[in-house]
Design a protein around this motif. Structure first.
Motif, PDB file in Angstrom:
ATOM      1  N   ASP A  56       0.639  -1.309  -0.058  1.00  0.00           N
ATOM      2  CA  ASP A  56      -0.027   0.186  -0.082  1.00  0.00           C
ATOM      3  C   ASP A  56       0.886   1.215   0.076  1.00  0.00           C
ATOM      4  N   ASN A  57       1.912   1.336   0.896  1.00  0.00           N
ATOM      5  CA  ASN A  57       2.779   2.612   0.922  1.00  0.00           C
ATOM      6  C   ASN A  57       4.392   1.709   1.109  1.00  0.00           C
ATOM      7  N   CYS A  59       8.461   3.226   2.126  1.00  0.00           N
ATOM      8  CA  CYS A  59       9.556   4.048   2.468  1.00  0.00           C
ATOM      9  C   CYS A  59      10.711   4.196   1.707  1.00  0.00           C
ATOM     10  N   GLU A 122       3.409   8.126  -5.593  1.00  0.00           N
ATOM     11  CA  GLU A 122       2.483   8.388  -5.075  1.00  0.00           C
ATOM     12  C   GLU A 122       2.149   7.581  -3.863  1.00  0.00           C
ATOM     13  N   LYS A 123       2.933   6.206  -4.039  1.00  0.00           N
ATOM     14  CA  LYS A 123       2.883   5.305  -2.559  1.00  0.00           C
ATOM     15  C   LYS A 123       3.850   5.588  -1.774  1.00  0.00           C
ATOM     16  N   SER A 125       5.459   7.013   1.303  1.00  0.00           N
ATOM     17  CA  SER A 125       5.051   7.836   2.094  1.00  0.00           C
ATOM     18  C   SER A 125       6.408   8.808   2.721  1.00  0.00           C
ATOM     19  N   ALA A 126       7.288   8.216   2.709  1.00  0.00           N
ATOM     20  CA  ALA A 126       8.580   9.130   3.293  1.00  0.00           C
ATOM     21  C   ALA A 126       9.875   8.764   2.611  1.00  0.00           C
ATOM     22  N   LYS A 147       6.952  14.928   2.752  1.00  0.00           N
ATOM     23  CA  LYS A 147       7.518  13.494   2.913  1.00  0.00           C
ATOM     24  C   LYS A 147       8.941  13.226   3.306  1.00  0.00           C
ATOM     25  N   ILE A 329       5.169  13.697  10.361  1.00  0.00           N
ATOM     26  CA  ILE A 329       5.389  12.111  10.198  1.00  0.00           C
ATOM     27  C   ILE A 329       6.137  11.692  11.604  1.00  0.00           C
ATOM     28  N   SER A 333       3.963   9.447  14.575  1.00  0.00           N
ATOM     29  CA  SER A 333       4.647   8.232  14.725  1.00  0.00           C
ATOM     30  C   SER A 333       4.800   8.108  16.068  1.00  0.00           C
TER      31      SER A 333
END
Length: 367
Positions: A56-57, A59, A122-123, A125-126, A147, A329, A333
Protein backbone atom coordinates in the motif's frame (compact mmCIF):
# COMPACT_ATOMS: atom_id res chain seq x y z
CA UNK A 1 26.67 -15.42 0.95
CA UNK A 2 30.28 -14.70 1.93
CA UNK A 3 30.85 -12.01 -0.75
CA UNK A 4 33.71 -13.94 -2.32
CA UNK A 5 34.80 -13.28 -5.92
CA UNK A 6 33.68 -15.67 -8.66
CA UNK A 7 37.32 -16.69 -9.17
CA UNK A 8 37.18 -18.53 -5.82
CA UNK A 9 35.87 -21.63 -7.59
CA UNK A 10 39.05 -21.74 -9.70
CA UNK A 11 41.49 -21.33 -6.81
CA UNK A 12 43.90 -24.19 -6.16
CA UNK A 13 43.07 -24.36 -2.46
CA UNK A 14 39.32 -24.43 -3.06
CA UNK A 15 39.64 -27.12 -5.75
CA UNK A 16 41.82 -29.20 -3.41
CA UNK A 17 39.22 -28.84 -0.65
CA UNK A 18 36.41 -29.96 -2.97
CA UNK A 19 38.50 -32.89 -4.16
CA UNK A 20 38.83 -34.06 -0.56
CA UNK A 21 35.19 -33.43 0.35
CA UNK A 22 33.56 -34.78 -2.82
CA UNK A 23 36.05 -36.39 -5.24
CA UNK A 24 33.48 -37.17 -7.96
CA UNK A 25 32.01 -33.65 -8.07
CA UNK A 26 33.09 -31.40 -10.92
CA UNK A 27 33.37 -27.81 -9.71
CA UNK A 28 31.68 -25.33 -12.10
CA UNK A 29 33.85 -22.62 -13.66
CA UNK A 30 33.48 -18.98 -12.69
CA UNK A 31 31.29 -18.16 -15.71
CA UNK A 32 28.83 -20.92 -14.78
CA UNK A 33 28.67 -19.68 -11.20
CA UNK A 34 28.12 -16.11 -12.43
CA UNK A 35 25.31 -17.18 -14.76
CA UNK A 36 23.60 -19.16 -12.00
CA UNK A 37 23.75 -16.17 -9.65
CA UNK A 38 22.35 -13.90 -12.37
CA UNK A 39 19.47 -16.34 -12.92
CA UNK A 40 18.82 -16.47 -9.18
CA UNK A 41 18.83 -12.67 -9.01
CA UNK A 42 16.31 -12.36 -11.84
CA UNK A 43 13.96 -14.80 -10.15
CA UNK A 44 14.28 -13.12 -6.74
CA UNK A 45 13.94 -9.58 -8.12
CA UNK A 46 10.75 -10.52 -10.01
CA UNK A 47 9.32 -11.91 -6.76
CA UNK A 48 10.30 -8.77 -4.85
CA UNK A 49 8.74 -6.55 -7.53
CA UNK A 50 5.47 -8.35 -6.85
CA UNK A 51 5.75 -7.54 -3.14
CA UNK A 52 6.42 -3.88 -3.98
CA UNK A 53 3.48 -3.73 -6.40
CA UNK A 54 1.11 -5.14 -3.77
CA UNK A 55 2.33 -2.84 -0.98
CA UNK A 56 0.00 0.00 0.00
CA UNK A 57 2.86 2.37 0.87
CA UNK A 58 6.60 2.27 1.23
CA UNK A 59 9.52 4.28 2.51
CA UNK A 60 12.56 5.01 0.35
CA UNK A 61 16.09 5.72 1.51
CA UNK A 62 19.03 6.57 -0.73
CA UNK A 63 22.54 7.90 -0.45
CA UNK A 64 25.18 9.16 -2.89
CA UNK A 65 28.89 8.68 -2.35
CA UNK A 66 32.20 8.58 -4.22
CA UNK A 67 34.54 5.59 -4.18
CA UNK A 68 37.87 7.36 -3.68
CA UNK A 69 40.16 4.65 -5.06
CA UNK A 70 38.48 4.69 -8.49
CA UNK A 71 36.88 8.17 -8.21
CA UNK A 72 33.53 6.72 -9.23
CA UNK A 73 30.22 7.89 -7.80
CA UNK A 74 27.28 5.69 -6.87
CA UNK A 75 23.75 5.93 -5.54
CA UNK A 76 22.44 3.18 -3.26
CA UNK A 77 18.68 2.77 -2.76
CA UNK A 78 16.69 0.76 -0.21
CA UNK A 79 12.94 0.28 0.22
CA UNK A 80 10.94 -0.58 3.36
CA UNK A 81 7.28 -1.59 3.61
CA UNK A 82 4.79 -3.81 5.41
CA UNK A 83 3.62 -7.14 4.06
CA UNK A 84 0.55 -7.66 6.25
CA UNK A 85 2.17 -7.13 9.66
CA UNK A 86 5.72 -8.05 8.66
CA UNK A 87 8.35 -5.38 8.04
CA UNK A 88 10.19 -6.06 4.78
CA UNK A 89 13.30 -4.28 3.57
CA UNK A 90 15.34 -4.64 0.43
CA UNK A 91 18.27 -3.08 -1.41
CA UNK A 92 17.15 -2.11 -4.89
CA UNK A 93 20.76 -1.79 -5.94
CA UNK A 94 23.89 0.33 -6.15
CA UNK A 95 23.98 2.26 -9.41
CA UNK A 96 26.89 4.18 -10.91
CA UNK A 97 26.48 7.89 -11.60
CA UNK A 98 28.28 8.92 -14.78
CA UNK A 99 27.41 12.62 -14.95
CA UNK A 100 27.71 15.69 -12.75
CA UNK A 101 25.49 15.41 -9.67
CA UNK A 102 22.87 17.99 -10.61
CA UNK A 103 19.37 17.70 -9.19
CA UNK A 104 18.01 17.11 -12.69
CA UNK A 105 20.38 14.20 -13.39
CA UNK A 106 19.76 12.56 -10.00
CA UNK A 107 15.99 12.93 -10.49
CA UNK A 108 16.21 11.27 -13.91
CA UNK A 109 18.34 8.45 -12.50
CA UNK A 110 15.95 7.80 -9.61
CA UNK A 111 12.94 7.92 -11.95
CA UNK A 112 14.50 5.25 -14.18
CA UNK A 113 15.28 3.02 -11.18
CA UNK A 114 11.77 3.43 -9.76
CA UNK A 115 10.27 2.59 -13.14
CA UNK A 116 12.36 -0.59 -13.34
CA UNK A 117 11.12 -1.71 -9.89
CA UNK A 118 7.46 -0.69 -10.40
CA UNK A 119 7.67 1.93 -7.66
CA UNK A 120 4.89 4.50 -7.67
CA UNK A 121 5.85 7.98 -6.40
CA UNK A 122 2.31 8.39 -5.03
CA UNK A 123 2.80 5.37 -2.75
CA UNK A 124 6.01 6.74 -1.21
CA UNK A 125 5.01 7.82 2.30
CA UNK A 126 8.48 9.07 3.30
CA UNK A 127 11.97 9.50 1.88
CA UNK A 128 15.08 9.53 4.09
CA UNK A 129 18.39 11.00 2.91
CA UNK A 130 21.25 13.08 4.23
CA UNK A 131 21.06 16.88 4.44
CA UNK A 132 22.88 17.68 1.19
CA UNK A 133 21.25 20.67 -0.54
CA UNK A 134 21.14 19.02 -3.98
CA UNK A 135 19.60 15.86 -2.57
CA UNK A 136 17.02 17.91 -0.66
CA UNK A 137 16.01 19.70 -3.88
CA UNK A 138 15.56 16.31 -5.57
CA UNK A 139 13.38 15.19 -2.66
CA UNK A 140 11.20 18.30 -2.80
CA UNK A 141 10.76 18.05 -6.56
CA UNK A 142 9.98 14.32 -6.60
CA UNK A 143 8.17 13.65 -3.33
CA UNK A 144 7.13 16.96 -1.79
CA UNK A 145 8.26 18.76 1.36
CA UNK A 146 6.01 16.87 3.79
CA UNK A 147 7.44 13.45 2.93
CA UNK A 148 11.09 14.36 3.60
CA UNK A 149 12.78 13.03 6.75
CA UNK A 150 16.45 14.08 7.05
CA UNK A 151 18.56 11.13 8.17
CA UNK A 152 18.64 11.32 11.97
CA UNK A 153 22.02 9.59 12.31
CA UNK A 154 23.55 11.96 9.75
CA UNK A 155 22.15 14.99 11.58
CA UNK A 156 23.54 13.70 14.89
CA UNK A 157 26.89 13.35 13.14
CA UNK A 158 26.66 17.01 12.07
CA UNK A 159 25.78 18.11 15.61
CA UNK A 160 28.87 16.46 17.10
CA UNK A 161 31.38 17.31 14.37
CA UNK A 162 30.26 20.95 14.16
CA UNK A 163 30.40 21.29 17.95
CA UNK A 164 33.94 19.92 17.99
CA UNK A 165 35.00 22.22 15.15
CA UNK A 166 33.52 25.32 16.80
CA UNK A 167 35.02 24.54 20.22
CA UNK A 168 38.61 25.43 19.27
CA UNK A 169 40.25 24.17 22.44
CA UNK A 170 38.53 20.80 22.06
CA UNK A 171 39.78 20.55 18.49
CA UNK A 172 43.33 21.18 19.66
CA UNK A 173 43.04 18.59 22.42
CA UNK A 174 41.64 15.94 20.08
CA UNK A 175 44.42 16.74 17.58
CA UNK A 176 46.97 16.22 20.35
CA UNK A 177 45.53 12.79 21.15
CA UNK A 178 45.30 11.98 17.44
CA UNK A 179 49.01 12.81 16.92
CA UNK A 180 49.92 10.40 19.72
CA UNK A 181 47.74 7.67 18.23
CA UNK A 182 49.21 8.20 14.76
CA UNK A 183 52.74 8.03 16.14
CA UNK A 184 52.14 4.71 17.91
CA UNK A 185 50.36 3.19 14.89
CA UNK A 186 53.15 4.22 12.52
CA UNK A 187 55.98 3.11 14.80
CA UNK A 188 56.48 -0.67 14.77
CA UNK A 189 58.63 -0.47 17.91
CA UNK A 190 56.07 1.61 19.80
CA UNK A 191 53.24 -0.74 18.76
CA UNK A 192 55.27 -3.76 19.87
CA UNK A 193 56.02 -2.12 23.22
CA UNK A 194 52.32 -1.33 23.70
CA UNK A 195 51.56 -5.01 23.18
CA UNK A 196 54.39 -6.22 25.46
CA UNK A 197 53.51 -3.87 28.32
CA UNK A 198 49.89 -5.04 28.25
CA UNK A 199 51.06 -8.65 28.36
CA UNK A 200 53.32 -7.85 31.33
CA UNK A 201 50.41 -6.33 33.25
CA UNK A 202 48.36 -9.51 32.87
CA UNK A 203 46.26 -8.53 29.86
CA UNK A 204 46.81 -11.86 28.11
CA UNK A 205 43.97 -12.51 25.71
CA UNK A 206 42.70 -8.95 26.14
CA UNK A 207 45.47 -6.97 24.44
CA UNK A 208 43.98 -3.81 22.93
CA UNK A 209 45.14 -1.74 20.00
CA UNK A 210 45.11 2.01 19.77
CA UNK A 211 42.25 3.40 17.63
CA UNK A 212 42.52 6.20 15.04
CA UNK A 213 39.39 8.21 14.24
CA UNK A 214 37.80 8.75 10.82
CA UNK A 215 36.52 12.22 9.97
CA UNK A 216 33.23 11.08 8.44
CA UNK A 217 32.32 8.92 11.47
CA UNK A 218 32.08 11.08 14.59
CA UNK A 219 31.76 8.06 16.89
CA UNK A 220 35.22 6.90 15.81
CA UNK A 221 36.50 10.02 17.62
CA UNK A 222 34.75 8.79 20.77
CA UNK A 223 36.25 5.32 20.35
CA UNK A 224 39.70 6.84 19.92
CA UNK A 225 39.38 8.89 23.10
CA UNK A 226 37.91 5.99 25.10
CA UNK A 227 40.71 3.62 24.08
CA UNK A 228 43.30 6.32 24.76
CA UNK A 229 41.95 6.67 28.32
CA UNK A 230 42.11 2.89 28.78
CA UNK A 231 45.77 2.74 27.74
CA UNK A 232 46.92 6.19 28.88
CA UNK A 233 49.35 4.97 31.56
CA UNK A 234 51.10 2.60 29.13
CA UNK A 235 51.07 5.15 26.30
CA UNK A 236 52.61 7.79 28.60
CA UNK A 237 55.42 5.44 29.58
CA UNK A 238 56.14 4.64 25.93
CA UNK A 239 56.30 8.31 24.91
CA UNK A 240 58.66 9.22 27.77
CA UNK A 241 61.37 6.93 26.37
CA UNK A 242 61.18 8.40 22.86
CA UNK A 243 62.46 11.98 22.33
CA UNK A 244 60.99 12.12 18.81
CA UNK A 245 57.48 11.28 20.05
CA UNK A 246 54.75 13.96 20.22
CA UNK A 247 54.15 15.52 23.66
CA UNK A 248 51.96 13.62 26.10
CA UNK A 249 48.74 15.22 27.34
CA UNK A 250 48.92 16.86 30.78
CA UNK A 251 46.85 15.75 33.78
CA UNK A 252 44.44 18.69 33.32
CA UNK A 253 44.05 17.84 29.61
CA UNK A 254 43.39 14.23 30.58
CA UNK A 255 40.52 15.37 32.79
CA UNK A 256 39.15 17.32 29.82
CA UNK A 257 39.27 14.18 27.68
CA UNK A 258 37.32 12.27 30.35
CA UNK A 259 34.63 14.96 30.53
CA UNK A 260 34.49 15.16 26.72
CA UNK A 261 33.90 11.40 26.53
CA UNK A 262 31.09 11.78 29.06
CA UNK A 263 29.39 14.38 26.84
CA UNK A 264 29.76 12.26 23.70
CA UNK A 265 28.50 8.93 25.09
CA UNK A 266 24.78 9.82 24.95
CA UNK A 267 25.15 10.54 21.22
CA UNK A 268 26.75 7.14 20.73
CA UNK A 269 23.84 5.41 22.50
CA UNK A 270 21.32 7.32 20.40
CA UNK A 271 23.17 6.50 17.16
CA UNK A 272 23.12 2.78 17.95
CA UNK A 273 19.46 2.87 19.02
CA UNK A 274 18.37 4.54 15.78
CA UNK A 275 20.44 2.22 13.57
CA UNK A 276 18.21 -0.84 13.89
CA UNK A 277 16.97 -2.45 10.68
CA UNK A 278 14.54 -5.02 12.09
CA UNK A 279 12.26 -2.63 13.99
CA UNK A 280 10.62 0.76 13.47
CA UNK A 281 12.87 3.68 14.43
CA UNK A 282 11.09 6.79 13.13
CA UNK A 283 8.88 7.03 16.23
CA UNK A 284 11.96 7.12 18.46
CA UNK A 285 13.47 10.29 17.00
CA UNK A 286 11.59 12.84 19.15
CA UNK A 287 11.98 10.88 22.42
CA UNK A 288 15.69 10.27 21.76
CA UNK A 289 16.33 13.96 21.16
CA UNK A 290 14.61 14.63 24.48
CA UNK A 291 16.94 12.07 26.08
CA UNK A 292 20.05 13.63 24.59
CA UNK A 293 19.05 17.13 25.66
CA UNK A 294 18.39 15.97 29.21
CA UNK A 295 21.67 14.04 29.36
CA UNK A 296 23.71 17.01 28.10
CA UNK A 297 21.91 19.44 30.41
CA UNK A 298 22.50 17.23 33.47
CA UNK A 299 26.25 17.08 32.93
CA UNK A 300 28.24 19.63 34.93
CA UNK A 301 31.76 19.84 33.50
CA UNK A 302 34.35 21.51 35.71
CA UNK A 303 36.81 22.50 33.02
CA UNK A 304 36.12 25.67 31.05
CA UNK A 305 37.09 23.98 27.78
CA UNK A 306 34.37 21.37 28.21
CA UNK A 307 31.86 23.99 29.37
CA UNK A 308 32.41 25.69 26.02
CA UNK A 309 32.05 22.33 24.26
CA UNK A 310 28.77 21.67 26.08
CA UNK A 311 27.44 25.08 25.04
CA UNK A 312 28.33 24.38 21.41
CA UNK A 313 26.49 21.06 21.57
CA UNK A 314 23.39 22.75 23.00
CA UNK A 315 23.59 25.38 20.27
CA UNK A 316 23.79 22.75 17.52
CA UNK A 317 20.95 20.70 19.04
CA UNK A 318 18.77 23.81 19.12
CA UNK A 319 19.68 24.72 15.54
CA UNK A 320 18.96 21.32 14.06
CA UNK A 321 16.22 19.90 16.30
CA UNK A 322 14.23 22.78 17.82
CA UNK A 323 11.42 22.34 15.29
CA UNK A 324 11.54 18.56 15.16
CA UNK A 325 8.11 18.17 16.76
CA UNK A 326 6.64 20.20 13.89
CA UNK A 327 7.32 17.27 11.55
CA UNK A 328 3.93 15.60 11.14
CA UNK A 329 5.43 12.20 10.31
CA UNK A 330 7.66 12.15 13.39
CA UNK A 331 5.01 13.55 15.73
CA UNK A 332 2.25 11.16 14.63
CA UNK A 333 4.61 8.16 14.69
CA UNK A 334 5.70 8.92 18.24
CA UNK A 335 2.18 9.58 19.49
CA UNK A 336 0.79 6.34 18.03
CA UNK A 337 3.70 4.09 19.04
CA UNK A 338 2.36 1.72 21.75
CA UNK A 339 5.86 1.44 23.24
CA UNK A 340 5.48 4.97 24.62
CA UNK A 341 2.12 4.46 26.32
CA UNK A 342 4.03 3.83 29.53
CA UNK A 343 7.27 5.42 30.67
CA UNK A 344 10.44 3.70 29.52
CA UNK A 345 13.90 4.49 30.77
CA UNK A 346 16.98 5.32 28.71
CA UNK A 347 19.82 5.26 31.25
CA UNK A 348 18.47 7.52 33.99
CA UNK A 349 16.55 9.77 31.61
CA UNK A 350 12.84 9.11 30.87
CA UNK A 351 12.24 8.34 27.21
CA UNK A 352 9.31 10.74 27.37
CA UNK A 353 9.40 13.33 30.12
CA UNK A 354 5.71 13.16 31.09
CA UNK A 355 2.35 12.53 29.53
CA UNK A 356 2.26 16.27 28.80
CA UNK A 357 4.72 15.68 25.95
CA UNK A 358 2.16 13.41 24.29
CA UNK A 359 -0.50 16.03 24.89
CA UNK A 360 1.73 18.67 23.31
CA UNK A 361 2.30 16.45 20.25
CA UNK A 362 -1.43 15.79 19.86
CA UNK A 363 -2.19 19.51 20.14
CA UNK A 364 0.37 20.30 17.44
CA UNK A 365 -1.05 17.59 15.19
CA UNK A 366 -4.55 18.97 15.67
CA UNK A 367 -3.35 22.49 14.81
Amino acid sequence: MDNKPFSTVEGKGFLQLMKEVCPLYKVPCRETIKNRIDEKYEAMSDLFKTYIKNADNYCITYDIWTETMQTKSFVGITIHFLDKSQLLSGTLGVFELTEHHTSLYITEKLTDIFSEWNISIEKVSAVITDNDSTVMKVNRDMFGEKKIIPCFAHTINLVVTKSIDDANNCTELISKVRDIVKYIKKSVNASDELWKRQMETGSKGQVKKIILDVRTRWNSCLYMLERFLELVSIVGAILLTRPEAPPMVSSSELECVKEMVGLLRPFEKVTKEISGDSYVTVSKVIPLISCVRDAVENMKPRNEIIVQFKNEIKKQLARRFDNIEHSAILAISTTLDPRFKFMQVFGHTPLLRTFSVEEKLINKINK
